[in-house]
Design a protein around this motif. Structure first.
Motif, PDB file in Angstrom:
ATOM      1  N   MET A 106     -17.725  -4.511  -7.109  1.00 44.68           N
ATOM      2  CA  MET A 106     -17.090  -3.225  -7.355  1.00 44.68           C
ATOM      3  C   MET A 106     -15.757  -3.169  -6.598  1.00 44.68           C
ATOM      4  N   THR A 107     -14.690  -2.930  -7.318  1.00 42.90           N
ATOM      5  CA  THR A 107     -13.364  -2.858  -6.718  1.00 42.90           C
ATOM      6  C   THR A 107     -13.205  -1.536  -5.973  1.00 42.90           C
ATOM      7  N   ILE A 108     -12.752  -1.630  -4.720  1.00 43.93           N
ATOM      8  CA  ILE A 108     -12.473  -0.440  -3.906  1.00 43.93           C
ATOM      9  C   ILE A 108     -11.025   0.003  -4.135  1.00 43.93           C
ATOM     10  N   PHE A 109     -10.082  -0.949  -4.025  1.00 43.95           N
ATOM     11  CA  PHE A 109      -8.691  -0.675  -4.359  1.00 43.95           C
ATOM     12  C   PHE A 109      -7.985  -1.970  -4.709  1.00 43.95           C
ATOM     13  N   GLN A 110      -6.847  -1.814  -5.389  1.00 44.31           N
ATOM     14  CA  GLN A 110      -6.053  -2.961  -5.791  1.00 44.31           C
ATOM     15  C   GLN A 110      -4.587  -2.592  -5.663  1.00 44.31           C
ATOM     16  N   ASN A 111      -3.779  -3.573  -5.267  1.00 40.96           N
ATOM     17  CA  ASN A 111      -2.332  -3.377  -5.150  1.00 40.96           C
ATOM     18  C   ASN A 111      -1.672  -4.687  -5.551  1.00 40.96           C
ATOM     19  N   GLY A 112      -1.232  -4.769  -6.805  1.00 42.71           N
ATOM     20  CA  GLY A 112      -0.619  -6.003  -7.291  1.00 42.71           C
ATOM     21  C   GLY A 112      -1.605  -7.154  -7.254  1.00 42.71           C
ATOM     22  N   HIS A 113      -1.218  -8.235  -6.564  1.00 43.19           N
ATOM     23  CA  HIS A 113      -2.059  -9.436  -6.480  1.00 43.19           C
ATOM     24  C   HIS A 113      -3.238  -9.264  -5.522  1.00 43.19           C
ATOM     25  N   LEU A 114      -3.247  -8.184  -4.763  1.00 42.15           N
ATOM     26  CA  LEU A 114      -4.286  -7.939  -3.758  1.00 42.15           C
ATOM     27  C   LEU A 114      -5.391  -7.065  -4.343  1.00 42.15           C
ATOM     28  N   LYS A 115      -6.622  -7.501  -4.141  1.00 44.08           N
ATOM     29  CA  LYS A 115      -7.774  -6.701  -4.589  1.00 44.08           C
ATOM     30  C   LYS A 115      -8.796  -6.694  -3.454  1.00 44.08           C
ATOM     31  N   VAL A 116      -9.381  -5.538  -3.219  1.00 43.19           N
ATOM     32  CA  VAL A 116     -10.439  -5.391  -2.217  1.00 43.19           C
ATOM     33  C   VAL A 116     -11.674  -4.900  -2.946  1.00 43.19           C
ATOM     34  N   ARG A 117     -12.749  -5.666  -2.786  1.00 47.21           N
ATOM     35  CA  ARG A 117     -13.999  -5.330  -3.467  1.00 47.21           C
ATOM     36  C   ARG A 117     -15.135  -5.267  -2.450  1.00 47.21           C
ATOM     37  N   LYS A 118     -16.193  -4.567  -2.833  1.00 48.91           N
ATOM     38  CA  LYS A 118     -17.366  -4.450  -1.953  1.00 48.91           C
ATOM     39  C   LYS A 118     -17.974  -5.813  -1.681  1.00 48.91           C
ATOM     40  N   LEU A 119     -18.457  -5.985  -0.459  1.00 51.00           N
ATOM     41  CA  LEU A 119     -19.144  -7.196  -0.048  1.00 51.00           C
ATOM     42  C   LEU A 119     -20.434  -7.345  -0.853  1.00 51.00           C
ATOM     43  N   VAL A 128      -3.251  -4.150   5.011  1.00 55.54           N
ATOM     44  CA  VAL A 128      -3.366  -2.986   5.901  1.00 55.54           C
ATOM     45  C   VAL A 128      -2.664  -1.770   5.294  1.00 55.54           C
ATOM     46  N   SER A 129      -1.473  -1.949   4.749  1.00 58.92           N
ATOM     47  CA  SER A 129      -0.773  -0.798   4.157  1.00 58.92           C
ATOM     48  C   SER A 129      -1.526  -0.258   2.940  1.00 58.92           C
ATOM     49  N   SER A 130      -2.113  -1.140   2.134  1.00 58.41           N
ATOM     50  CA  SER A 130      -2.900  -0.696   0.967  1.00 58.41           C
ATOM     51  C   SER A 130      -4.163   0.029   1.407  1.00 58.41           C
ATOM     52  N   MET A 131      -4.814  -0.483   2.455  1.00 61.65           N
ATOM     53  CA  MET A 131      -6.015   0.160   2.982  1.00 61.65           C
ATOM     54  C   MET A 131      -5.669   1.563   3.514  1.00 61.65           C
ATOM     55  N   GLU A 163       2.023  -2.493  13.395  1.00 64.72           N
ATOM     56  CA  GLU A 163       3.189  -1.639  13.647  1.00 64.72           C
ATOM     57  C   GLU A 163       4.087  -1.557  12.419  1.00 64.72           C
ATOM     58  N   LYS A 164       4.218  -2.646  11.659  1.00 65.47           N
ATOM     59  CA  LYS A 164       4.991  -2.609  10.410  1.00 65.47           C
ATOM     60  C   LYS A 164       4.384  -1.605   9.438  1.00 65.47           C
ATOM     61  N   CYS A 165       3.065  -1.423   9.513  1.00 62.29           N
ATOM     62  CA  CYS A 165       2.358  -0.522   8.605  1.00 62.29           C
ATOM     63  C   CYS A 165       2.340   0.924   9.102  1.00 62.29           C
ATOM     64  N   GLY A 166       2.910   1.181  10.265  1.00 60.61           N
ATOM     65  CA  GLY A 166       3.003   2.551  10.764  1.00 60.61           C
ATOM     66  C   GLY A 166       2.093   2.897  11.925  1.00 60.61           C
ATOM     67  N   PHE A 167       1.318   1.945  12.426  1.00 60.11           N
ATOM     68  CA  PHE A 167       0.489   2.206  13.603  1.00 60.11           C
ATOM     69  C   PHE A 167       1.360   2.318  14.840  1.00 60.11           C
ATOM     70  N   LYS A 168       0.933   3.168  15.757  1.00 61.28           N
ATOM     71  CA  LYS A 168       1.604   3.336  17.051  1.00 61.28           C
ATOM     72  C   LYS A 168       0.597   3.065  18.163  1.00 61.28           C
ATOM     73  N   LYS A 169       1.078   2.460  19.239  1.00 62.29           N
ATOM     74  CA  LYS A 169       0.234   2.243  20.407  1.00 62.29           C
ATOM     75  C   LYS A 169       0.003   3.586  21.083  1.00 62.29           C
ATOM     76  N   VAL A 170      -1.269   3.886  21.362  1.00 64.18           N
ATOM     77  CA  VAL A 170      -1.633   5.149  21.993  1.00 64.18           C
ATOM     78  C   VAL A 170      -1.905   4.933  23.472  1.00 64.18           C
ATOM     79  N   LYS A 171      -2.757   3.954  23.776  1.00 62.11           N
ATOM     80  CA  LYS A 171      -3.046   3.676  25.178  1.00 62.11           C
ATOM     81  C   LYS A 171      -3.667   2.299  25.323  1.00 62.11           C
ATOM     82  N   LEU A 172      -3.503   1.765  26.508  1.00 61.64           N
ATOM     83  CA  LEU A 172      -4.114   0.493  26.862  1.00 61.64           C
ATOM     84  C   LEU A 172      -5.554   0.750  27.266  1.00 61.64           C
TER      85      LEU A 172
END
Length: 177
Positions: free
Chosen positions: A1-14, A115-118, A147-156
């Motif tokens: 079962m496909t969860i999401f797809q973005n162009g050549h990338l597909k993520v399906r249920k295990l 990561v950006s598609s997820m 970080e390219k996908c928009g994550f920011k470091k919050v704390k160590l």
């Protein structure tokens, strides 16, 4: 079962048959250097224990690129205890973990695409307000991707994860909608 797809990338249920792929990837020292540890390779029994428990709340998936199975991703709502330990109280916070198991696909931008598609799937389809991860501080390639996908470091988070016999420092990173 496909969860999401973005162009050549597909993520399906295990699926059960994927235990052989996971065993291959999680017994590769190059993959284990950044995921679980080279001192802790997986065999079929360990894969079944760790990835196929019916009471899990994780959505576990296989990542495909151009029709080839190349990696793994899971996402899940943080439990109340973990949310509190990270400093979150009332939000819909999800965690995620992923790896590209086929080393030949590293350094090609596929992790960033994954990561950006997820993130788009979680925020648009599942209405998730924040996504958090806790990569080891030494995993600079992964952190750069996040970080390219928009994550920011919050704390160590000192000595957060046992890896190859030593507790490693991790970054708590977050993506907010």
């Amino acid at each position: 079962m496909t969860i999401f797809q973005n162009g050549h990338l597909k993520v399906r249920k295990l699926e059960k048959k994927d235990k052989f792929l996971l065993t291959k990837w999680l017994s590769n020292p190059k993959v284990l250097e950044f995921y679980e540890g080279r001192d802790s390779p997986f065999d079929i029994e360990k894969i079944e224990r760790e990835f196929f428990l019916p009471e899990d709340n994780e959505v576990r998936c296989i990542v495909e690129f151009d029709g080839n199975e190349i990696g793994y991703v899971q996402f899940y709502q943080l439990d109340e205890e973990t949310q509190k330990s990270y400093g979150y109280t009332t939000e819909n916070v999800y965690g995620a973990d992923q790896f590209i198991g086929e080393v030949a696909y590293w350094n090609k931008g596929i992790g960033t695409l994954l990561v950006s598609s997820m993130l788009r799937y979680l925020t648009e389809e599942m209405q998730v307000e924040r996504v958090v991860m806790d990569p080891q501080t030494r995993n600079k390639r992964a952190i750069r991707c996040y970080e390219k996908c928009g994550f920011k470091k919050v704390k160590l988070i000192p000595k957060n994860e046992l890896h190859e016999g030593e507790y490693e420092d991790c970054w708590l990173i977050e993506y907010c909608t």
